[in-house]
Design a protein around this motif. Structure first.
Motif, PDB file in Angstrom:
ATOM      1  N   TRP A   1      -3.465   4.123  -1.681  1.00 25.94           N
ATOM      2  CA  TRP A   1      -3.497   3.516  -3.013  1.00 25.94           C
ATOM      3  C   TRP A   1      -2.862   2.146  -2.948  1.00 25.94           C
ATOM      4  N   ASN A   2      -3.289   1.269  -3.810  1.00 30.79           N
ATOM      5  CA  ASN A   2      -2.678  -0.049  -3.907  1.00 30.79           C
ATOM      6  C   ASN A   2      -1.235   0.065  -4.398  1.00 30.79           C
ATOM      7  N   THR A   3      -1.012   0.861  -5.449  1.00 29.62           N
ATOM      8  CA  THR A   3       0.337   1.078  -5.985  1.00 29.62           C
ATOM      9  C   THR A   3       0.525   2.566  -6.282  1.00 29.62           C
TER      10      THR A   3
ATOM     11  N   TYR B   1      -7.642   2.525  -5.819  1.00 30.54           N
ATOM     12  CA  TYR B   1      -7.972   3.420  -4.710  1.00 30.54           C
ATOM     13  C   TYR B   1      -8.439   2.575  -3.533  1.00 30.54           C
ATOM     14  N   LEU B   2      -7.912   2.881  -2.335  1.00 27.65           N
ATOM     15  CA  LEU B   2      -8.284   2.108  -1.149  1.00 27.65           C
ATOM     16  C   LEU B   2      -9.035   2.929  -0.101  1.00 27.65           C
ATOM     17  N   GLY B   3      -8.891   4.240  -0.125  1.00 26.08           N
ATOM     18  CA  GLY B   3      -9.582   5.084   0.838  1.00 26.08           C
ATOM     19  C   GLY B   3      -8.887   6.428   0.969  1.00 26.08           C
ATOM     20  N   HIS B   4      -9.602   7.410   1.509  1.00 27.76           N
ATOM     21  CA  HIS B   4      -8.986   8.716   1.728  1.00 27.76           C
ATOM     22  C   HIS B   4      -9.670   9.444   2.872  1.00 27.76           C
ATOM     23  N   ARG B   5      -8.957  10.451   3.376  1.00 29.07           N
ATOM     24  CA  ARG B   5      -9.533  11.298   4.404  1.00 29.07           C
ATOM     25  C   ARG B   5      -8.930  12.689   4.325  1.00 29.07           C
TER      26      ARG B   5
ATOM     27  N   MET C   1       0.830  -1.180   0.000  1.00 29.22           N
ATOM     28  CA  MET C   1       0.000   0.000   0.000  1.00 29.22           C
ATOM     29  C   MET C   1       0.877   1.247   0.000  1.00 29.22           C
ATOM     30  N   ILE C   2       0.431   2.257  -0.714  1.00 32.60           N
ATOM     31  CA  ILE C   2       1.118   3.547  -0.811  1.00 32.60           C
ATOM     32  C   ILE C   2       0.216   4.609  -0.198  1.00 32.60           C
ATOM     33  N   LEU C   3       0.815   5.475   0.590  1.00 33.67           N
ATOM     34  CA  LEU C   3       0.086   6.590   1.180  1.00 33.67           C
ATOM     35  C   LEU C   3       0.469   7.877   0.462  1.00 33.67           C
ATOM     36  N   GLU C   4      -0.512   8.525  -0.123  1.00 30.64           N
ATOM     37  CA  GLU C   4      -0.335   9.851  -0.727  1.00 30.64           C
ATOM     38  C   GLU C   4      -0.658  10.871   0.363  1.00 30.64           C
ATOM     39  N   ALA C   5       0.190  11.889   0.500  1.00 34.44           N
ATOM     40  CA  ALA C   5      -0.042  12.930   1.495  1.00 34.44           C
ATOM     41  C   ALA C   5       0.190  14.294   0.868  1.00 34.44           C
TER      42      ALA C   5
END
Length: 101
Positions: free
Chosen positions: A56-58, A35-39, A1-5
């Motif tokens: 994100w998955n990738t 897409y896995l989720g966002h906040r 999993m990748i975290l976009e910030a």
């Protein structure tokens, strides 16, 4: 999993409208493969500052799948005019995680 910030600095007096449009725009990002989720978090110390976190998955699911999509154009149309300055987006991968049992 990748975290976009991304820190989002919203132009003065537009926070309420931004939050409303962000809710509308969420349908576009959530429609993308990978897409896995966002906040969206609102800063308590600095007015009009937000933190966007997206799982994100990738990396490519964001940088290619979302950013080259028709959904991104709708996201951009709804949100990009609120930012000053335009946000820097970074991506992270977990190297350690701990949760309270």
């Amino acid at each position: 999993m990748i975290l976009e910030a991304a820190y989002l600095y919203v132009k003065p007096n537009l926070a309420t409208q931004f939050e409303s449009d962000f809710t509308k725009a969420s349908q576009y990002i959530s429609s993308i493969e990978g897409y896995l989720g966002h906040r969206l978090e609102k800063c308590l110390e600095i007015e009009n500052k937000y933190l966007l976190l997206v799982d994100w998955n990738t990396l490519e699911d964001h940088t290619v799948g979302f950013r080259t999509s028709a959904a991104y154009l709708e996201w951009k149309k709804l949100l990009h005019h609120y930012y000053e300055p335009f946000p820097v987006v970074e991506h992270f991968e977990t190297v350690f995680k701990n949760k309270k049992p």
